[in-house]
Design a protein around this motif. Structure first.
Motif, PDB file in Angstrom:
ATOM      1  N   LEU A   5       1.872  11.528  -4.632  1.00 39.10           N
ATOM      2  CA  LEU A   5       2.845  12.515  -5.108  1.00 39.10           C
ATOM      3  C   LEU A   5       2.231  13.885  -5.321  1.00 39.10           C
ATOM      4  O   LEU A   5       2.937  14.892  -5.278  1.00 39.10           O
ATOM      5  N   GLY A   6       0.932  13.969  -5.575  1.00 39.52           N
ATOM      6  CA  GLY A   6       0.298  15.261  -5.828  1.00 39.52           C
ATOM      7  C   GLY A   6       0.009  16.055  -4.580  1.00 39.52           C
ATOM      8  O   GLY A   6      -0.324  17.236  -4.672  1.00 39.52           O
ATOM      9  N   ARG A   7       0.097  15.483  -3.405  1.00 42.42           N
ATOM     10  CA  ARG A   7      -0.185  16.183  -2.154  1.00 42.42           C
ATOM     11  C   ARG A   7       0.569  15.510  -1.015  1.00 42.42           C
ATOM     12  O   ARG A   7       1.180  14.455  -1.190  1.00 42.42           O
ATOM     13  N   LYS A   8       0.507  16.105   0.162  1.00 40.78           N
ATOM     14  CA  LYS A   8       1.218  15.585   1.336  1.00 40.78           C
ATOM     15  C   LYS A   8       0.245  14.805   2.209  1.00 40.78           C
ATOM     16  O   LYS A   8      -0.838  15.289   2.553  1.00 40.78           O
ATOM     17  N   LEU A   9       0.639  13.573   2.551  1.00 42.08           N
ATOM     18  CA  LEU A   9      -0.214  12.732   3.395  1.00 42.08           C
ATOM     19  C   LEU A   9       0.073  12.991   4.869  1.00 42.08           C
ATOM     20  O   LEU A   9       1.196  13.314   5.260  1.00 42.08           O
ATOM     21  N   TYR A  10      -0.980  12.817   5.714  1.00 39.83           N
ATOM     22  CA  TYR A  10      -0.778  12.925   7.150  1.00 39.83           C
ATOM     23  C   TYR A  10      -0.125  11.659   7.702  1.00 39.83           C
ATOM     24  O   TYR A  10       0.713  11.720   8.605  1.00 39.83           O
ATOM     25  N   GLN A  11      -0.516  10.505   7.187  1.00 43.08           N
ATOM     26  CA  GLN A  11       0.094   9.238   7.604  1.00 43.08           C
ATOM     27  C   GLN A  11       1.093   8.811   6.530  1.00 43.08           C
ATOM     28  O   GLN A  11       0.738   8.214   5.520  1.00 43.08           O
ATOM     29  N   GLN A  12       2.361   9.140   6.748  1.00 43.36           N
ATOM     30  CA  GLN A  12       3.376   8.854   5.756  1.00 43.36           C
ATOM     31  C   GLN A  12       3.742   7.380   5.703  1.00 43.36           C
ATOM     32  O   GLN A  12       4.380   6.926   4.763  1.00 43.36           O
ATOM     33  N   SER A  13       3.370   6.632   6.737  1.00 44.85           N
ATOM     34  CA  SER A  13       3.662   5.200   6.712  1.00 44.85           C
ATOM     35  C   SER A  13       2.929   4.491   5.570  1.00 44.85           C
ATOM     36  O   SER A  13       3.376   3.450   5.088  1.00 44.85           O
ATOM     37  N   ARG A  14       1.777   5.047   5.119  1.00 45.11           N
ATOM     38  CA  ARG A  14       1.066   4.464   3.987  1.00 45.11           C
ATOM     39  C   ARG A  14       1.919   4.538   2.720  1.00 45.11           C
ATOM     40  O   ARG A  14       1.985   3.580   1.940  1.00 45.11           O
ATOM     41  N   ALA A  15       2.606   5.642   2.521  1.00 42.39           N
ATOM     42  CA  ALA A  15       3.467   5.787   1.350  1.00 42.39           C
ATOM     43  C   ALA A  15       4.611   4.787   1.394  1.00 42.39           C
ATOM     44  O   ALA A  15       4.977   4.205   0.357  1.00 42.39           O
ATOM     45  N   ALA A  16       5.178   4.542   2.565  1.00 40.78           N
ATOM     46  CA  ALA A  16       6.273   3.579   2.680  1.00 40.78           C
ATOM     47  C   ALA A  16       5.790   2.166   2.373  1.00 40.78           C
ATOM     48  O   ALA A  16       6.477   1.390   1.688  1.00 40.78           O
ATOM     49  N   ALA A  17       4.602   1.797   2.867  1.00 37.43           N
ATOM     50  CA  ALA A  17       4.076   0.457   2.610  1.00 37.43           C
ATOM     51  C   ALA A  17       3.768   0.272   1.125  1.00 37.43           C
ATOM     52  O   ALA A  17       4.035  -0.796   0.545  1.00 37.43           O
ATOM     53  N   VAL A  18       3.207   1.304   0.476  1.00 37.14           N
ATOM     54  CA  VAL A  18       2.916   1.211  -0.955  1.00 37.14           C
ATOM     55  C   VAL A  18       4.210   1.100  -1.757  1.00 37.14           C
ATOM     56  O   VAL A  18       4.282   0.356  -2.751  1.00 37.14           O
ATOM     57  N   ALA A  19       5.268   1.818  -1.348  1.00 29.64           N
ATOM     58  CA  ALA A  19       6.561   1.709  -2.035  1.00 29.64           C
ATOM     59  C   ALA A  19       7.114   0.293  -1.934  1.00 29.64           C
ATOM     60  O   ALA A  19       7.672  -0.242  -2.906  1.00 29.64           O
ATOM     61  N   THR A  20       6.936  -0.322  -0.768  1.00 30.53           N
ATOM     62  CA  THR A  20       7.406  -1.697  -0.593  1.00 30.53           C
ATOM     63  C   THR A  20       6.666  -2.654  -1.518  1.00 30.53           C
ATOM     64  O   THR A  20       7.273  -3.504  -2.186  1.00 30.53           O
ATOM     65  N   ARG A  21       5.326  -2.504  -1.595  1.00 30.14           N
ATOM     66  CA  ARG A  21       4.561  -3.411  -2.449  1.00 30.14           C
ATOM     67  C   ARG A  21       4.822  -3.146  -3.933  1.00 30.14           C
ATOM     68  O   ARG A  21       4.804  -4.070  -4.748  1.00 30.14           O
ATOM     69  N   LEU A  22       5.097  -1.925  -4.290  1.00 34.57           N
ATOM     70  CA  LEU A  22       5.436  -1.627  -5.679  1.00 34.57           C
ATOM     71  C   LEU A  22       6.751  -2.301  -6.079  1.00 34.57           C
ATOM     72  O   LEU A  22       6.900  -2.755  -7.220  1.00 34.57           O
ATOM     73  N   SER A  23       7.695  -2.370  -5.158  1.00 32.03           N
ATOM     74  CA  SER A  23       8.960  -3.060  -5.468  1.00 32.03           C
ATOM     75  C   SER A  23       8.736  -4.554  -5.675  1.00 32.03           C
ATOM     76  O   SER A  23       9.396  -5.186  -6.509  1.00 32.03           O
ATOM     77  N   ILE A  24       7.770  -5.113  -4.941  1.00 33.97           N
ATOM     78  CA  ILE A  24       7.452  -6.529  -5.136  1.00 33.97           C
ATOM     79  C   ILE A  24       6.818  -6.741  -6.508  1.00 33.97           C
ATOM     80  O   ILE A  24       7.139  -7.688  -7.231  1.00 33.97           O
ATOM     81  N   VAL A  25       5.897  -5.859  -6.889  1.00 33.79           N
ATOM     82  CA  VAL A  25       5.239  -5.978  -8.193  1.00 33.79           C
ATOM     83  C   VAL A  25       6.259  -5.799  -9.318  1.00 33.79           C
ATOM     84  O   VAL A  25       6.192  -6.470 -10.357  1.00 33.79           O
ATOM     85  N   ALA A  26       7.251  -4.911  -9.128  1.00 31.19           N
ATOM     86  CA  ALA A  26       8.245  -4.654 -10.172  1.00 31.19           C
ATOM     87  C   ALA A  26       9.096  -5.877 -10.472  1.00 31.19           C
ATOM     88  O   ALA A  26       9.563  -6.050 -11.607  1.00 31.19           O
ATOM     89  N   SER A  27       9.265  -6.717  -9.498  1.00 31.65           N
ATOM     90  CA  SER A  27      10.137  -7.883  -9.705  1.00 31.65           C
ATOM     91  C   SER A  27       9.514  -8.938 -10.618  1.00 31.65           C
ATOM     92  O   SER A  27      10.226  -9.833 -11.081  1.00 31.65           O
ATOM     93  N   VAL A  28       8.203  -8.862 -10.899  1.00 34.96           N
ATOM     94  CA  VAL A  28       7.544  -9.862 -11.745  1.00 34.96           C
ATOM     95  C   VAL A  28       7.049  -9.246 -13.055  1.00 34.96           C
ATOM     96  O   VAL A  28       6.248  -9.861 -13.759  1.00 34.96           O
ATOM     97  N   MET A  29       7.523  -8.048 -13.394  1.00 35.15           N
ATOM     98  CA  MET A  29       7.062  -7.339 -14.576  1.00 35.15           C
ATOM     99  C   MET A  29       8.070  -7.439 -15.715  1.00 35.15           C
ATOM    100  O   MET A  29       9.256  -7.693 -15.486  1.00 35.15           O
ATOM    101  N   PRO A  30       7.615  -7.213 -16.960  1.00 35.42           N
ATOM    102  CA  PRO A  30       8.552  -7.098 -18.086  1.00 35.42           C
ATOM    103  C   PRO A  30       9.487  -5.903 -17.894  1.00 35.42           C
ATOM    104  O   PRO A  30       9.239  -5.040 -17.037  1.00 35.42           O
ATOM    105  N   PRO A  31      10.554  -5.796 -18.678  1.00 42.32           N
ATOM    106  CA  PRO A  31      11.557  -4.749 -18.434  1.00 42.32           C
ATOM    107  C   PRO A  31      10.999  -3.334 -18.452  1.00 42.32           C
ATOM    108  O   PRO A  31      11.320  -2.524 -17.568  1.00 42.32           O
TER     109      PRO A  31
END
Length: 759
Positions: A599-625
């Motif tokens: 978020l602090g800068r612009k990446l050249y390979q934006q696909s990395r940001a999409a993959a990290v967003a996907t894995r963050l959604s998986i982690v969110a599903s097993v977390m407390p509220p």
């Protein structure tokens, strides 16, 4: 007859003899004058013979007169003597004094001249003064013999006997007697403290008759057999010293100043300062002895802690270090409190280095309450240090302490020792070469002034009310250099210690102040650490955050491939999703890593940001509220920042192919992800991968359901919907597990009335 009376009679006799000699001399001078006049007139030989006969008669008359006077004096002295009892029992007059008899016989034995010879009168006066002085010296020597002070061994023997006597009296008391004695000592302590506060000069002075109140309090605090009385005396001394100690450092007077003439006020002030400094030193010695007797010479250091298998080293440290000081050692805790209070209240007074040398080891104590007091003291001192001297001393002490304990290897140093350094207020920037050179020149000028002995300039510089900005900048730069030297030494030589998380947290706090050389060494050490992957989950995430901050700040010119860092972070997210427990405590560092990396800068390979967003959604599903809400907010910000790359994640019409985007979804088709870091840019993103957000629409928490719906609708994130806001607002573990919003109570149904059966 006493010795003084005899001396008085001797003096009278001397005066009478001197008066008689003067009369005889005058008579002789008259006769000689007559003879001389007759010679001048030219007398005959017959007249000369007559003159000689007259002189002979005159001499005989003088001798007869002298013998008569001596006989009269002896008779008077015999009459003045008092009768005494002899050894045989008879009562008779005392025998003659030998000194007096010798003085009486001296004129007859010697040829006494009737006229004072040149210098004879002065010599007689000197002899008389010498005899009087000898008598005084004999009297003074007798008085000194009576007032002769005992030597050191005798004083120690007397003190030991007094202590033994007091201890025996105390042990002989019953419970009621002990309580009565405590009440008496309380009144004595209160009276002494009141006298000290009302008149500090008289209360501290060592010349006070009967002992000063300060000595009485010090004696009670250090020698009383009752622990309760010693504790009250120690705390009373702490309060008194906090009020009467000046806010400046007392300078020891030089030899020239001591020998020079001083005014009465200046001499009085210097004596007061000397007595005050000696009393304060005695107070600190009592504190040190109590701490040594209670919790050991170094505070029973935190040592021999091993991490338990299956758990992080830090978990084992926290469990083993949660001991409290037993009640039997409350005196040591009071002493720790006293020295911490004195250091915080009077940081510019004397013996600050000694206090720091005693308090720094208490940060590593095995008792939690001792560590808490020492940590609060050092943190307060670091937060309020306008000159920078105390900060440099604390950092230097801690660096030496950690180095002497093998840089924290084998968990020999508690994390509180490193965590307290985050309270440093450092304003010196190691990249500002211009200010560094100015500070060096000013330091050289100050040393030159001190070497030349310009006391006026030094006194004026010390009397300034404002702190020198360049002096503080130079001290902060030195403290920063010492701090990062310690950090790098621990990272190199103890890479598996439990201090890694605290060290990396401290590096992240001050990494924006270092220069390029230190940044390059730091990045190299941390990249080697994540390649090995031998640290726990929290430490690894902290290393990623530190590397990202360094490359974003002072290490922007360093050429480093960031794919390894992003791949390591991507893999740590999967470890967090599959962790057995305690997942929520790593959420904040995850959010910080995403903020710096994506978020602090612009990446050249934006696909990395999409993959990290996907894995963050998986982690969110097993977390407390509260953690789930924070991660959903982070996913929303990622999808907004990289909208073009994340558009396919929301495509509902795309068909899901078997094996597509398997890495992003957490499915591992090959052992590649289990053995090495996988670049998230290599994952396939041609199918929707945010299905965990769709599942969170049916979460039990109403706020989670609303946040998941907004994420799927791709609504912008409002300021009150940011990640950290959700963690603080919806954390149920903060206030005794209170659910936010409160769980509505189930409606109470009215009891049904039983209907009577009709017969």
């Amino acid at each position: 007859m006493g010795r003084g009376a005899r001396k008085g009679e001797k003096g009278k006799k001397r005066q009478e003899a001197r008066h008689d000699d003067e009369e005889l001399a005058e008579t002789a001078f008259e006769v000689l004058d007559d003879l001389n006049e007759s010679d001048l007139d030219g007398d005959s030989e017959e007249e000369a013979k007559e003159n000689e006969l007259a002189e002979m008669r005159l001499r005989r008359a003088k001798e007869a007169d002298r013998e008569q006077r001596e006989a009269e004096r002896q008779a008077q002295s015999e009459e003045a003597k008092l009768p005494v009892k002899m050894p045989d029992g008879a009562v008779a007059k005392a025998p003659d004094d030998k000194e007096e008899q010798a003085w009486l016989e001296a004129p007859a034995a010697s040829s006494l001249s009737l006229v004072w010879q040149p210098g004879e009168r002065a010599e007689a006066g000197k002899a008389e003064k010498k005899s009087d002085r000898a008598g005084k010296e004999e009297t003074d020597e007798g008085a000194k013999d009576k007032k002769k002070k005992p030597n050191r061994e005798e004083r120690l023997r007397e003190k030991q006997s007094e202590r033994a006597k007091v201890l025996a009296e105390f042990e002989a008391l019953n419970a009621a007697g002990v309580l009565v004695r405590r009440e008496e000592k309380k009144l004595e302590i209160a009276e002494a403290a009141q006298n000290l506060l009302s008149t500090p000069e008289a209360g501290v002075s060592s010349k006070t008759a009967g002992g000063s109140p300060m000595k009485a309090l010090l004696r009670l605090a250090g020698e009383d057999p009752d622990k309760h009385v010693r504790k009250l005396s120690l705390l009373s001394l702490m309060a008194v010293f906090r009020d009467i100690l000046p806010g400046y450092r007392i300078r020891e007077a030089s030899a020239a100043e001591t020998n020079a003439k001083q005014k009465k006020e200046v001499r009085k002030l210097r004596e007061y300062e000397r007595d005050l400094l000696q009393s304060y030193q005695g107070f600190l010695k009592i504190i040190h002895s109590e701490i040594t007797a209670g919790i050991g010479p170094s505070g029973e250091l935190f040592a021999d802690v091993r991490s338990v298998k299956g758990k992080g080293a830090l978990d084992g440290v926290e469990k083993r270090g949660a001991r409290k000081l037993p009640k039997s050692k409350s005196m040591a805790l009071a002493a720790v409190r006293a020295q911490c209070t004195m250091l915080v209240s009077k940081p510019h007074f004397n013996f600050r280095e000694n206090l720091l040398a005693n308090i720094i080891p208490q940060l590593n104590s095995r008792y939690s309450d001792v560590r808490a007091q020492a940590t609060a003291c050092v943190a307060t001192l670091l937060g309020d240090d306008p000159s920078g001297d105390a900060t440099l001393e604390i950092v230097t002490f801690i660096s030496k302490f950690v180095r002497l304990r093998n840089n924290g290897e084998r968990d020999g140093v508690h994390p509180d020792v490193i965590d307290v350094l985050q309270h440093c207020v450092l304003t010196g920037d190691m990249k500002d070469d211009v200010r560094i050179e100015k500070a060096k020149k000013k330091k050289k000028k100050r040393k030159l002034t001190r070497r030349q002995g310009d006391e006026v300039a030094l006194s004026l510089a010390q009397a300034e009310a404002e702190s020198d900005v360049s002096h503080r900048f130079a001290k902060n730069v030195e403290a920063l250099r010492e701090l990062f030297t310690m950090y790098l030494r621990c990272l190199k030589y103890a890479p598996t210690t439990s201090l890694l998380t605290s060290i990396l947290r401290g590096v992240s706090s001050y990494v924006h102040l270092i220069n390029l050389d230190i940044a390059q060494s730091l990045v190299a050490v941390l990249i080697n650490m994540i390649k090995v992957d031998a640290v726990e989950l929290g430490t690894g995430l902290q290393a990623v955050h530190t590397i990202a901050l360094t490359l974003r700040g002072p290490g922007a010119a360093i050429q480093v491939d960031e794919s390894e860092v992003v791949a390591y972070f991507y893999r740590q997210l999967l470890k967090l999703a599959t962790a057995e427990s305690d997942r929520a405590r790593h959420v904040q560092i995850i959010i910080k890593c995403v903020d710096v990396l994506f978020l602090g800068r612009k990446l050249y390979q934006q696909s990395r940001a999409a993959a990290v967003a996907t894995r963050l959604s998986i982690v969110a599903s097993v977390m407390p509220p509260h953690a789930c809400l924070a991660l959903i907010a982070t996913v929303r910000m990622l999808t907004m920042r990289y909208a073009s790359a994340c558009r396919t994640l929301f495509d509902r019409d795309a068909e899901q192919v078997e094996g597509a985007n398997a890495l992003a979804l957490g499915v591992i088709p090959s052992p590649l992800d289990a053995t090495s870091n996988v670049d998230p840019g290599l994952t396939r993103l041609d199918t929707p991968a945010l299905w965990p957000l769709a599942q969170l629409r049916f979460h039990f928490h109403p706020q989670v359901r609303a946040m998941a719906h907004k994420a799927l609708q791709r609504q912008p994130v409002l300021p009150n919907e940011r990640a950290m806001v959700h963690i603080e607002a919806y954390n149920p573990y903060r206030n005794g597990f209170r659910f936010n919003p409160p769980i509505p109570k189930a409606p109470v149904q009215a009891p049904r009335k039983k209907q009577k059966r009709s017969s």
